[in-house]
Design a protein around this motif. Sequence first.
Motif, mmCIF file in Angstrom:
data_model
loop_
_atom_site.group_PDB
_atom_site.id
_atom_site.type_symbol
_atom_site.label_atom_id
_atom_site.label_comp_id
_atom_site.label_asym_id
_atom_site.label_seq_id
_atom_site.Cartn_x
_atom_site.Cartn_y
_atom_site.Cartn_z
ATOM 1 N N SER A 136 -43.997 -14.804 32.426
ATOM 2 C CA SER A 136 -45.231 -15.597 32.545
ATOM 3 C C SER A 136 -46.396 -14.781 33.116
ATOM 4 C CB SER A 136 -44.988 -16.827 33.437
ATOM 5 O OG SER A 136 -43.915 -17.604 32.959
ATOM 6 N N LEU A 137 -46.524 -13.547 32.670
ATOM 7 C CA LEU A 137 -47.584 -12.678 33.190
ATOM 8 C C LEU A 137 -48.940 -13.029 32.583
ATOM 9 C CD1 LEU A 137 -45.722 -9.239 33.105
ATOM 10 C CD2 LEU A 137 -45.944 -10.836 35.025
ATOM 11 N N LEU A 142 -40.824 -17.756 35.023
ATOM 12 C CA LEU A 142 -41.209 -17.624 36.420
ATOM 13 C C LEU A 142 -42.339 -18.594 36.740
ATOM 14 C CD1 LEU A 142 -41.179 -13.786 37.138
ATOM 15 C CD2 LEU A 142 -39.355 -15.459 37.389
ATOM 16 N N ASP A 143 -42.169 -19.335 37.803
ATOM 17 C CA ASP A 143 -43.177 -20.310 38.209
ATOM 18 C C ASP A 143 -44.079 -19.659 39.258
ATOM 19 O OD1 ASP A 143 -44.647 -22.568 38.660
ATOM 20 O OD2 ASP A 143 -43.119 -23.568 39.875
ATOM 21 N N SER A 157 -41.223 -11.174 43.893
ATOM 22 C CA SER A 157 -40.452 -12.126 44.701
ATOM 23 C C SER A 157 -39.754 -13.160 43.823
ATOM 24 C CB SER A 157 -41.373 -12.830 45.700
ATOM 25 O OG SER A 157 -41.926 -11.906 46.623
ATOM 26 N N ALA A 158 -40.433 -13.591 42.766
ATOM 27 C CA ALA A 158 -39.841 -14.591 41.871
ATOM 28 C C ALA A 158 -38.637 -14.019 41.129
ATOM 29 C CB ALA A 158 -40.889 -15.092 40.884
ATOM 30 N N ILE A 159 -38.736 -12.772 40.704
ATOM 31 C CA ILE A 159 -37.592 -12.142 40.033
ATOM 32 C C ILE A 159 -36.449 -11.975 41.030
ATOM 33 C CG2 ILE A 159 -36.760 -10.064 38.881
ATOM 34 C CD1 ILE A 159 -39.586 -9.672 37.781
ATOM 35 N N ALA A 160 -36.763 -11.493 42.224
ATOM 36 C CA ALA A 160 -35.732 -11.262 43.238
ATOM 37 C C ALA A 160 -34.988 -12.542 43.583
ATOM 38 C CB ALA A 160 -36.368 -10.666 44.497
ATOM 39 N N ALA A 161 -35.685 -13.675 43.490
ATOM 40 C CA ALA A 161 -35.057 -14.959 43.828
ATOM 41 C C ALA A 161 -33.961 -15.338 42.839
ATOM 42 C CB ALA A 161 -36.119 -16.053 43.883
ATOM 43 N N ARG A 162 -33.934 -14.690 41.691
ATOM 44 C CA ARG A 162 -32.884 -14.988 40.708
ATOM 45 C C ARG A 162 -31.534 -14.440 41.142
ATOM 46 N NH1 ARG A 162 -35.928 -13.400 34.992
ATOM 47 N NH2 ARG A 162 -37.209 -15.278 34.803
ATOM 48 N N ALA A 163 -31.541 -13.407 41.974
ATOM 49 C CA ALA A 163 -30.291 -12.798 42.422
ATOM 50 C C ALA A 163 -29.718 -13.576 43.592
ATOM 51 C CB ALA A 163 -30.534 -11.348 42.829
ATOM 52 N N GLY A 173 -40.674 -3.698 41.795
ATOM 53 C CA GLY A 173 -41.636 -4.076 40.775
ATOM 54 C C GLY A 173 -40.939 -4.503 39.499
ATOM 55 N N PRO A 174 -41.590 -5.342 38.683
ATOM 56 C CA PRO A 174 -40.954 -5.862 37.472
ATOM 57 C C PRO A 174 -40.742 -4.797 36.409
ATOM 58 C CG PRO A 174 -43.266 -6.471 37.526
ATOM 59 C CD PRO A 174 -42.964 -5.851 38.859
#
Length: 354
Positions: free
Chosen positions: A331-332, A10-11, A100-106, A135-136
């Motif tokens: 990348s936490l 994740l960037d 938001s970064a995780i959601a963008a993968r879908a 949430g992650p």
Amino acid sequence: MPRHENHARLDVDLTGAPGPTSSKKTPFDGDTCTLWRLSQYGSPFNLSGVPTRRRIGFSGKKDDGEKALDARAGLLGDLQELLWAHVRAAGDDDRRAVSSAIAARAPRRNPRENMRRKELFSPEVEDALRVLERGPRVLLVLQGMDASGKGGMVKSVMTAMDPLGVDVRAFGKPTRTEAREHYLQRIIRALPAPGHVGVFDRSYYEDVLVPTVQGTEAEETLGDRVEALRIFEAELVRKGFVLIKVLLHISPEEQLERLLDRLDREHKHWKFDPSDVDAREEFQTYQTVYSALLEATDADHAPWHVIGADRKWYSRLAVQELLIAALDDLSLRWPPAAYNISRKRARLKAALGG
């Protein structure tokens, strides 16, 4: 071997101290995110072409594998703690950035998906998904024939993590109450909370797999369920889920040996279910159905990994590395203190004359 898109780090720009990383060389040669990916086998996918005993990407022996499993367990535990710390203590901006970064993968919703949701999901399912907390979190889905090692996987790999942050759920035949509901309702109730790592020992895939083999549902109904599962998984990713789907692929010869072992030992009789015989008689049918089902539901945001399970130590090491990679790719960072450290230090030293 190129890093798969779904596992790109994740960037996101987060505050706080750097967390643990798995950049240290893994026990496997090659990228563990792609070593067992179903998509590498081409289409149509044929499960019989995947080796059950070969140690893909690993050149060591059993002792080497067990040592590597122990050596990497600490890193897995640290990464899980980092996920928990992020959800519990990170600032609102940091939490939103990761979600938001995780959601963008879908994939984005489209008009057809919106229309099909109304046809495939019940109002109760839609309501449950609507209120599902964002949430992650990580969800490990384990599928496999009887005696493929699902239970042992949970016992061996997941114990490296804090049990307060691990949710394990085994799915069997629905209860009478569950049978009256939409089949996804009991699944949604069992989903892990943000900050947790969840494990499904069997999963929602049973609602397609079993009736297909047994012929208890119409072909159109089963097709609808496959489509529903694709939409369901995309929605989970939009909510912050990181999905790791694993098929533990066992040979009929190894399965027979393990099932007979349960009958030969008194302390393992409880593990043997007479229905295991019925399933074994349909072993090849299950392989065929699995082949089609996995290919139909493999996606960048919800990839399938097919891992040879004849060597238990090998499959456990492989799944552990998949978990490490998934957590590391978030990348936490350790959340910064939301208080004055110097003042708290002074108060602690002054307390009780310290």
